[in-house]
Motif scaffolding. Structure first.
Motif, mmCIF file in Angstrom:
data_model
loop_
_atom_site.group_PDB
_atom_site.id
_atom_site.type_symbol
_atom_site.label_atom_id
_atom_site.label_comp_id
_atom_site.label_asym_id
_atom_site.label_seq_id
_atom_site.Cartn_x
_atom_site.Cartn_y
_atom_site.Cartn_z
ATOM 1 N N ASP A 127 -5.448 -3.933 -2.286
ATOM 2 C CA ASP A 127 -4.013 -3.725 -2.528
ATOM 3 C C ASP A 127 -3.330 -3.229 -1.261
ATOM 4 O O ASP A 127 -2.215 -3.673 -0.915
ATOM 5 C CB ASP A 127 -3.795 -2.733 -3.672
ATOM 6 C CG ASP A 127 -4.108 -3.334 -5.035
ATOM 7 O OD1 ASP A 127 -4.202 -4.582 -5.114
ATOM 8 O OD2 ASP A 127 -4.267 -2.553 -6.009
ATOM 9 N N GLU A 128 -3.992 -2.307 -0.564
ATOM 10 C CA GLU A 128 -3.414 -1.770 0.673
ATOM 11 C C GLU A 128 -3.263 -2.878 1.714
ATOM 12 O O GLU A 128 -2.221 -2.995 2.369
ATOM 13 C CB GLU A 128 -4.324 -0.646 1.194
ATOM 14 C CG GLU A 128 -3.755 0.147 2.335
ATOM 15 C CD GLU A 128 -4.696 1.277 2.731
ATOM 16 O OE1 GLU A 128 -4.969 1.396 3.946
ATOM 17 O OE2 GLU A 128 -5.165 2.013 1.838
ATOM 18 N N HIS A 130 -3.038 -5.988 1.065
ATOM 19 C CA HIS A 130 -2.002 -6.898 0.548
ATOM 20 C C HIS A 130 -0.614 -6.364 0.883
ATOM 21 O O HIS A 130 0.265 -7.123 1.331
ATOM 22 C CB HIS A 130 -2.167 -7.073 -0.957
ATOM 23 C CG HIS A 130 -1.135 -7.927 -1.584
ATOM 24 N ND1 HIS A 130 -1.052 -9.288 -1.374
ATOM 25 C CD2 HIS A 130 -0.093 -7.614 -2.401
ATOM 26 C CE1 HIS A 130 -0.028 -9.772 -2.040
ATOM 27 N NE2 HIS A 130 0.577 -8.775 -2.685
ATOM 28 N N VAL A 131 -0.428 -5.058 0.652
ATOM 29 C CA VAL A 131 0.883 -4.463 0.957
ATOM 30 C C VAL A 131 1.176 -4.610 2.440
ATOM 31 O O VAL A 131 2.305 -4.962 2.845
ATOM 32 C CB VAL A 131 0.908 -2.983 0.502
ATOM 33 C CG1 VAL A 131 2.117 -2.254 1.070
ATOM 34 C CG2 VAL A 131 0.873 -2.899 -1.001
ATOM 35 N N LYS A 132 0.158 -4.356 3.308
ATOM 36 C CA LYS A 132 0.367 -4.506 4.740
ATOM 37 C C LYS A 132 0.683 -5.954 5.092
ATOM 38 O O LYS A 132 1.587 -6.233 5.899
ATOM 39 C CB LYS A 132 -0.879 -4.044 5.513
ATOM 40 C CG LYS A 132 -1.089 -2.553 5.527
ATOM 41 C CD LYS A 132 -2.350 -2.211 6.303
ATOM 42 C CE LYS A 132 -2.626 -0.715 6.265
ATOM 43 N NZ LYS A 132 -3.883 -0.392 6.942
ATOM 44 N N VAL A 134 1.942 -8.222 3.089
ATOM 45 C CA VAL A 134 3.282 -8.537 2.571
ATOM 46 C C VAL A 134 4.326 -7.969 3.517
ATOM 47 O O VAL A 134 5.345 -8.614 3.838
ATOM 48 C CB VAL A 134 3.463 -8.007 1.135
ATOM 49 C CG1 VAL A 134 4.924 -8.044 0.702
ATOM 50 C CG2 VAL A 134 2.599 -8.807 0.182
ATOM 51 N N GLY A 135 4.100 -6.754 4.028
ATOM 52 C CA GLY A 135 5.027 -6.135 4.982
ATOM 53 C C GLY A 135 5.129 -6.958 6.250
ATOM 54 O O GLY A 135 6.231 -7.206 6.765
#
Length: 154
Positions: A127-128, A130-132, A134-135
Protein backbone atom coordinates in the motif's frame (compact mmCIF):
# COMPACT_ATOMS: atom_id res chain seq x y z
CA UNK A 1 61.04 -122.72 43.75
CA UNK A 2 57.65 -124.27 44.13
CA UNK A 3 57.35 -122.82 47.60
CA UNK A 4 58.20 -119.35 46.33
CA UNK A 5 55.63 -119.64 43.53
CA UNK A 6 53.04 -120.85 46.02
CA UNK A 7 53.85 -118.02 48.43
CA UNK A 8 53.67 -115.47 45.60
CA UNK A 9 50.32 -116.96 44.51
CA UNK A 10 49.01 -116.71 48.07
CA UNK A 11 50.19 -113.12 48.37
CA UNK A 12 48.67 -112.26 45.00
CA UNK A 13 45.34 -113.87 45.91
CA UNK A 14 45.29 -112.03 49.24
CA UNK A 15 46.17 -108.69 47.68
CA UNK A 16 44.23 -108.81 44.43
CA UNK A 17 41.39 -111.31 44.92
CA UNK A 18 38.64 -109.50 46.82
CA UNK A 19 35.93 -112.12 46.43
CA UNK A 20 36.17 -113.61 49.93
CA UNK A 21 36.10 -110.12 51.48
CA UNK A 22 33.16 -109.00 49.32
CA UNK A 23 31.21 -112.17 50.06
CA UNK A 24 31.65 -111.54 53.77
CA UNK A 25 30.45 -107.92 53.40
CA UNK A 26 27.46 -108.97 51.31
CA UNK A 27 26.44 -111.57 53.91
CA UNK A 28 26.80 -108.94 56.65
CA UNK A 29 24.68 -106.44 54.70
CA UNK A 30 21.93 -108.97 53.99
CA UNK A 31 21.89 -110.13 57.60
CA UNK A 32 21.82 -106.51 58.83
CA UNK A 33 19.08 -105.49 56.41
CA UNK A 34 16.82 -108.54 56.70
CA UNK A 35 17.38 -110.04 60.12
CA UNK A 36 18.05 -107.13 62.41
CA UNK A 37 15.59 -104.69 60.85
CA UNK A 38 12.88 -107.29 60.50
CA UNK A 39 11.66 -106.20 57.05
CA UNK A 40 10.89 -102.76 58.46
CA UNK A 41 11.85 -101.10 55.14
CA UNK A 42 9.51 -103.41 53.24
CA UNK A 43 6.62 -102.45 55.52
CA UNK A 44 7.49 -98.79 55.10
CA UNK A 45 7.56 -99.18 51.32
CA UNK A 46 4.20 -100.98 51.38
CA UNK A 47 2.71 -98.18 53.51
CA UNK A 48 4.09 -95.60 51.10
CA UNK A 49 2.63 -97.55 48.18
CA UNK A 50 -0.79 -97.56 49.87
CA UNK A 51 -0.57 -93.82 50.56
CA UNK A 52 0.34 -93.12 46.93
CA UNK A 53 -2.56 -95.28 45.72
CA UNK A 54 -5.00 -93.44 48.04
CA UNK A 55 -3.62 -90.12 46.91
CA UNK A 56 -4.07 -91.09 43.28
CA UNK A 57 -7.65 -92.28 43.88
CA UNK A 58 -9.00 -89.62 46.25
CA UNK A 59 -6.79 -86.61 46.76
CA UNK A 60 -5.61 -86.15 43.18
CA UNK A 61 -9.12 -85.95 41.66
CA UNK A 62 -10.20 -83.48 44.38
CA UNK A 63 -7.12 -81.36 43.79
CA UNK A 64 -7.60 -81.51 40.03
CA UNK A 65 -11.25 -80.47 40.33
CA UNK A 66 -10.41 -77.63 42.70
CA UNK A 67 -7.59 -76.55 40.44
CA UNK A 68 -9.89 -76.53 37.39
CA UNK A 69 -12.47 -74.43 39.25
CA UNK A 70 -9.84 -72.00 40.47
CA UNK A 71 -8.11 -71.85 37.11
CA UNK A 72 -11.41 -70.94 35.39
CA UNK A 73 -11.97 -68.21 37.97
CA UNK A 74 -8.40 -66.97 37.63
CA UNK A 75 -8.64 -67.06 33.83
CA UNK A 76 -11.83 -64.98 33.95
CA UNK A 77 -10.20 -62.45 36.28
CA UNK A 78 -7.09 -62.36 34.14
CA UNK A 79 -9.10 -61.71 30.99
CA UNK A 80 -10.99 -58.90 32.77
CA UNK A 81 -7.72 -57.39 34.00
CA UNK A 82 -6.25 -57.69 30.52
CA UNK A 83 -9.29 -55.96 29.01
CA UNK A 84 -9.05 -53.17 31.59
CA UNK A 85 -5.34 -52.64 30.91
CA UNK A 86 -6.03 -52.51 27.18
CA UNK A 87 -8.71 -49.87 27.76
CA UNK A 88 -6.36 -47.86 29.99
CA UNK A 89 -3.63 -48.13 27.40
CA UNK A 90 -6.04 -47.06 24.65
CA UNK A 91 -7.10 -44.05 26.73
CA UNK A 92 -3.50 -43.09 27.31
CA UNK A 93 -2.76 -43.37 23.61
CA UNK A 94 -5.81 -41.26 22.80
CA UNK A 95 -4.84 -38.70 25.45
CA UNK A 96 -1.30 -38.61 24.09
CA UNK A 97 -2.61 -38.26 20.55
CA UNK A 98 -5.02 -35.54 21.71
CA UNK A 99 -2.22 -33.63 23.40
CA UNK A 100 -0.12 -34.04 20.28
CA UNK A 101 -3.09 -32.93 18.21
CA UNK A 102 -3.65 -29.95 20.49
CA UNK A 103 0.03 -29.07 20.36
CA UNK A 104 -0.04 -29.41 16.60
CA UNK A 105 -3.20 -27.29 16.37
CA UNK A 106 -1.63 -24.65 18.63
CA UNK A 107 1.49 -24.60 16.46
CA UNK A 108 -0.64 -24.27 13.33
CA UNK A 109 -2.59 -21.44 14.97
CA UNK A 110 0.63 -19.65 15.89
CA UNK A 111 1.96 -20.20 12.37
CA UNK A 112 -1.32 -18.85 10.94
CA UNK A 113 -1.18 -15.77 13.16
CA UNK A 114 2.45 -15.22 12.13
CA UNK A 115 1.44 -15.60 8.50
CA UNK A 116 -1.42 -13.09 8.90
CA UNK A 117 0.89 -10.58 10.58
CA UNK A 118 3.44 -11.02 7.83
CA UNK A 119 0.74 -10.59 5.19
CA UNK A 120 -0.54 -7.45 6.94
CA UNK A 121 3.01 -6.09 7.03
CA UNK A 122 3.52 -6.92 3.35
CA UNK A 123 0.13 -5.38 2.54
CA UNK A 124 1.20 -2.22 4.35
CA UNK A 125 4.45 -2.13 2.35
CA UNK A 126 2.55 -2.69 -0.92
CA UNK A 127 0.00 0.00 0.00
CA UNK A 128 2.83 2.38 0.87
CA UNK A 129 4.57 1.66 -2.43
CA UNK A 130 1.24 2.09 -4.20
CA UNK A 131 0.66 5.46 -2.54
CA UNK A 132 4.19 6.54 -3.51
CA UNK A 133 3.68 5.29 -7.05
CA UNK A 134 0.30 7.04 -7.26
CA UNK A 135 1.99 10.22 -5.96
CA UNK A 136 4.77 9.95 -8.50
CA UNK A 137 2.33 9.23 -11.30
CA UNK A 138 0.09 12.09 -10.16
CA UNK A 139 2.99 14.50 -10.21
CA UNK A 140 4.18 13.09 -13.51
CA UNK A 141 0.72 13.40 -15.05
CA UNK A 142 0.25 16.88 -13.63
CA UNK A 143 3.60 17.87 -15.15
CA UNK A 144 2.59 16.25 -18.41
CA UNK A 145 -0.70 18.11 -18.24
CA UNK A 146 1.17 21.36 -17.73
CA UNK A 147 3.46 20.52 -20.61
CA UNK A 148 0.49 19.59 -22.75
CA UNK A 149 -1.14 22.88 -21.79
CA UNK A 150 1.97 24.70 -23.01
CA UNK A 151 1.95 22.89 -26.31
CA UNK A 152 -1.78 23.32 -26.90
CA UNK A 153 -1.57 27.17 -26.89
CA UNK A 154 0.56 27.27 -29.93
Amino acid sequence: MEKIAKDVGDIQSRLLDHRPFLQGEIRYFVREFEDKRGFRECRLLENLNKMVAETNKQVLPNCTEGMQDNLCNILTRLEAANHMTQRIQQREIEAWNNTRLQESMEKRREDWEKFLKEQAHLKGEVDEEHVKAVGRLSTQYSEMKKDLGKFSHF
